[in-house]
Design an enzyme around this catalytic site. Sequence first.
Site, PDB file in Angstrom:
ATOM      1  N   ASP A 111       0.884  -1.248   0.026  1.00 40.77           N
ATOM      2  CA  ASP A 111      -0.104   0.090  -0.025  1.00 40.77           C
ATOM      3  C   ASP A 111       0.865   1.335  -0.168  1.00 40.77           C
ATOM      4  O   ASP A 111       1.867   1.460   0.845  1.00 40.77           O
ATOM      5  CB  ASP A 111      -0.787  -0.090   1.271  1.00 40.77           C
ATOM      6  N   ASP A 201      -3.171   2.109  -5.773  1.00 37.63           N
ATOM      7  CA  ASP A 201      -1.926   2.203  -5.025  1.00 37.63           C
ATOM      8  C   ASP A 201      -1.796   0.944  -4.009  1.00 37.63           C
ATOM      9  O   ASP A 201      -0.983   1.161  -2.894  1.00 37.63           O
ATOM     10  CB  ASP A 201      -2.036   3.635  -3.955  1.00 37.63           C
ATOM     11  N   GLU A 202      -2.652   0.138  -4.280  1.00 36.50           N
ATOM     12  CA  GLU A 202      -2.350  -1.250  -3.569  1.00 36.50           C
ATOM     13  C   GLU A 202      -2.492  -2.288  -4.502  1.00 36.50           C
ATOM     14  O   GLU A 202      -2.834  -2.345  -5.661  1.00 36.50           O
ATOM     15  CB  GLU A 202      -3.718  -1.254  -2.719  1.00 36.50           C
ATOM     16  N   CYS A 550     -12.981 -27.028 -30.533  1.00 38.63           N
ATOM     17  CA  CYS A 550     -13.542 -26.030 -30.938  1.00 38.63           C
ATOM     18  C   CYS A 550     -15.046 -25.857 -30.262  1.00 38.63           C
ATOM     19  O   CYS A 550     -15.905 -27.108 -30.493  1.00 38.63           O
ATOM     20  CB  CYS A 550     -13.601 -26.282 -32.694  1.00 38.63           C
ATOM     21  N   CYS A 553     -17.574 -26.755 -33.879  1.00 34.44           N
ATOM     22  CA  CYS A 553     -17.742 -27.803 -34.645  1.00 34.44           C
ATOM     23  C   CYS A 553     -17.273 -28.931 -33.516  1.00 34.44           C
ATOM     24  O   CYS A 553     -17.515 -30.148 -33.918  1.00 34.44           O
ATOM     25  CB  CYS A 553     -16.752 -28.146 -35.717  1.00 34.44           C
ATOM     26  N   HIS A 567      -9.081 -21.286 -37.570  1.00 32.57           N
ATOM     27  CA  HIS A 567      -9.961 -22.266 -37.712  1.00 32.57           C
ATOM     28  C   HIS A 567     -11.519 -21.657 -37.244  1.00 32.57           C
ATOM     29  O   HIS A 567     -12.541 -22.217 -37.806  1.00 32.57           O
ATOM     30  CB  HIS A 567      -9.896 -23.574 -36.546  1.00 32.57           C
TER      31      HIS A 567
END
Length: 623
Positions: A111, A201-202, A550, A553, A567
């Site tokens: 922090d 900031d962390e 896929c 298909c 593809h």
Amino acid sequence: MTAAPNREEKTIAEHETLKYSLLGPSLTKSGQDNVDQNKVSEIIYNASKGSKYFNNEEARDKNLTQKIERILTKKRQLEKLDLASDRRKADEYIAELELSRDLSQVVVHIDCDAFYAAVEELDRPELKDVPFAVGGGVLTTCNYHARKFGCRSGMAGFVAKKLCPELIMLKLNFDKYTAKAQEVREIIVDYDPRFESASIDEAYLNITEYCRRNDIGPEEAVEQLRREVHEKTKITISAGIAANAKLAKICSNMNKPNGQFSLPRERNAIIAFMRDLPTRKVNGVGRVFERELDAIGVKTCGDIYQYRQYLAKLFGDKAFAFLMQCYLGLGRTTVQPAEEYERKSVGTESTFGEMGNPVELRDKLRATAEELEKDMVRTQFKGRTLCLKVKLHTFEVFTRQVIPPKAVYIAEDLYKYSVPMLSKLEQEFPGMKLRLMGLRCTHLVSMKKPDTMAFFGFKRKSTSDQPESESPSSDTAKRKADSLDNDGEGQWESWPDELLFEDAERQEREDEMQELETLSQEIDKRRHHGKEIVPNPKKGEEVEEEWWDCPICGRPQATSEREFNEHIDLCLSRQTIRDVVQETAESRSRDQTPVPKRAKMGTEKGREKGVPGDPKQRRLCFG
DNA sequence: GCGGATCAC
DNA sequence: TATGGTGATCCGC
């Protein structure tokens, strides 16, 4: 006792809680230790008294007091009952949680100290010795000099001035902070390439691997990290080192500013640590929950245990689970880049001078819609739900939402579908005057062109026994490249800004988009259909090789993203969109397996929130 | 699913 | 004179 003094006592008590509430939500921030909070509270109270803001806070405080009364009444009823079963359930849950305890990881929360103020000081060293704040009407942050006067983030500027008349107020220089944050992240990425930004900031890091590889202890590693950050960026940071994110977050506040605290990764040490820890120190316990817990006798996380049989019935199951984890000092041990979290809404809102004129209000609504369109385009989302938010001049907030007939993102539509909500509110509150208006889209639908594996949710899974395949350097490069792609441009090349098109053409595009959207949803649903679609390592020796089924298909495909995209393009051209949707629908009806839910972003009550991977947001972050 | 409320930063 | 913006989650209904 007569009724009169009782009422008076009650009023005083209510003002005490109100004063506490008026101190603001960031009471736990550092730099307030030696501040006389009673004096500060008095000044804030007097500065605020009589204002509309004050009156609203007062009303809210009264409501909370009543809510707490109800909680106490319920608790008294529960005390008369036999809660053995509830206690047993709690104990069983504790046992179950205990089994899940993982002490193997070293999680760090870092922090930056008074970040915006620190960045401003670098440019203007003369500010170092004077109290100053950053922000407009409300302080975004202030330096430690200002904090000595009781100034805090979230405080109204004029109140801060009352506390500290010499306070210098600076405007926000957001780009400067972003650039500085980037410098910091370039250093911490070497300690954990998969660090997680929690805000500008962390950040959370998992340095288990770093420590192992460099044969270095966690504390030493973090000292080195902090030294390196300071030397290279002149920013001081505070850090917490612990076994999980929740503890690390708490620990980073222990030795602020410019310090670190390490909590041993041992069960006994953790339990002892939690025992005396005020509930408010835990991320997720705010002013309200703190008061509610306090009312039933829970001041520290250790106190939670003896009330375990009441908690679920008083606060709900989620809060119960959350509190049990607080008591045990449990939290997530995973750290992941913020971009991997899923965004759930996009919205914009703004405050303005009181406005009651219906024509003006509609102008404002249109402007808000135009703002939102920009954000929707930038983030590449449409929304299935549109939510209007208004804040009356009394500071009361109301929201109304609609589900438009189609997913929306264009200002015209955003306006068209939100105007009726505004009109309805005007009927509901005749003569209403607003001080804020906002629009937000939820139930988002991605507009990203479906040509990347990322779209289908495929991520290259690093082969666990081959950590080198995802070396820090390559990942760093990738994440740096990501950060440069700050507007998400390049992902939508063939679909330029809608506004460039004539209406007819735009409509056409829109329809096409609608279809794509339907497709994307179908594929999205299907993707979540089962784990079988995730990448599978090929059987055999070549561990590096992976393949995907896929989603269109169903055939296994090569591993490279380029080949996969080729593809997909082929597949899409072979099969019309409609066919895919049809087929997908059929396959879904065949397979009754419930669709697995996406990984939840946070734990209960929004704890451990991540930051969505939105460029706008990402700019705010290390990640 | 909606609206209010809480929380973080 | 006068009290922010963005995003998330949870609860009661």
